[in-house]
Scaffold this active site. Structure first.
Site, PDB file in Angstrom:
ATOM      1  N   CYS A 148      -1.782  -0.786   6.427  1.00  0.00           N
ATOM      2  CA  CYS A 148      -1.483   0.641   6.391  1.00  0.00           C
ATOM      3  C   CYS A 148      -1.428   1.138   7.839  1.00  0.00           C
ATOM      4  O   CYS A 148      -2.350   0.895   8.615  1.00  0.00           O
ATOM      5  CB  CYS A 148      -2.575   1.366   5.619  1.00  0.00           C
ATOM      6  SG  CYS A 148      -2.470   3.167   5.765  1.00  0.00           S
ATOM      7  N   CYS A 178      -2.047   4.263  -0.219  1.00  0.00           N
ATOM      8  CA  CYS A 178      -3.171   3.487   0.300  1.00  0.00           C
ATOM      9  C   CYS A 178      -4.455   3.946  -0.390  1.00  0.00           C
ATOM     10  O   CYS A 178      -4.725   5.148  -0.466  1.00  0.00           O
ATOM     11  CB  CYS A 178      -3.274   3.709   1.810  1.00  0.00           C
ATOM     12  SG  CYS A 178      -4.709   2.922   2.557  1.00  0.00           S
ATOM     13  N   CYS A 202       3.939  -8.857  -0.701  1.00  0.00           N
ATOM     14  CA  CYS A 202       2.971  -9.342  -1.682  1.00  0.00           C
ATOM     15  C   CYS A 202       1.660  -8.603  -1.433  1.00  0.00           C
ATOM     16  O   CYS A 202       0.951  -8.893  -0.467  1.00  0.00           O
ATOM     17  CB  CYS A 202       2.809 -10.848  -1.502  1.00  0.00           C
ATOM     18  SG  CYS A 202       1.703 -11.588  -2.702  1.00  0.00           S
ATOM     19  N   CYS A 220      -6.739   5.822   2.503  1.00  0.00           N
ATOM     20  CA  CYS A 220      -6.422   7.080   3.180  1.00  0.00           C
ATOM     21  C   CYS A 220      -5.331   7.901   2.500  1.00  0.00           C
ATOM     22  O   CYS A 220      -5.052   9.018   2.929  1.00  0.00           O
ATOM     23  CB  CYS A 220      -6.026   6.807   4.633  1.00  0.00           C
ATOM     24  SG  CYS A 220      -4.377   6.100   4.811  1.00  0.00           S
TER      25      CYS A 220
HETATM   26 ZN    ZN Z   1      -4.478   3.751   4.718  1.00  0.00          ZN
END
Ligand code: ZN
Length: 180
Positions: free
Chosen positions: A143, A94, A166, A97
């Site tokens: 996420c 991500c 996607c 984070c």
């Molecule tokens: Zn994240």
């Protein structure tokens, strides 16, 4: 700090996002269990962490486009971002984070101009939210750790799952797996 968080929570946008983010979790539950991975893709075990919240800081940390995509549910233009068609071995984290999201082994060329995967690296590391906006039923992928919008999942992907995650290139940070 407390006061600043309180003030940012007062803004209409923050409240709207927070309300939606909690859709699948019990009220007041601010912890999430994810699987951690090393940069070379090895599972390190499950950990329960406090959700990452940096409402006032995302804008400073992220590029304008990454901010728009991850925090405002935007979409990058197809074929526009370098790396959408990358196929080197490695790990996708991500961009907000650092949570591990996808292994490059599950990436395939969908021809859409967006990075496409048939499976997340660990089911608990992403959160899927079905919405019915614009008269379509779509499943948004976020996420699990920081609620960043990543993209959508569709059921027209390849075997073995038949799924197509996607994603937006700018929502992820690629960690190349260097040859030992
Ligand atoms: Zn994240």
């Amino acid at each position: 700090m407390q006061r600043r968080q309180f003030l940012s929570a007062l803004s209409g946008v923050a409240v709207a996002f927070a309300t939606r983010s909690y859709a699948g979790t019990s009220p007041g539950n601010d912890k999430v269990t994810i699987m951690q991975f090393s940069d070379d893709g090895k599972p390190l075990g499950r950990v329960t962490l406090a959700k990452v919240r940096k409402d006032a800081e995302w804008k400073k940390i992220l590029s304008p486009l990454a901010y728009e995509v991850t925090r405002e549910q935007g979409t990058e233009h197809a074929f526009s971002q370098p790396g959408y068609d990358r196929h080197e071995p490695g790990l996708y984290r991500c961009v907000c984070c650092g949570n591990a999201l996808f292994d490059a082994k599950t990436k395939y060329d969908s021809g859409t101009g967006w990075p496409s995967f048939w499976q997340p690296i660990a089911a608990e590391n992403v959160r899927e939210i079905t919405d019915h906006m614009f008269g379509m039923t779509r499943t948004e992928v976020r996420c699990a750790l920081c609620d960043a919008h990543l993209g959508h999942v569709f059921d027209d992907g390849p075997k073995p799952t038949g799924l197509r995650y996607c994603m937006n290139t700018v929502a992820m940070r690629f960690v190349a797996q260097h040859k030992l």
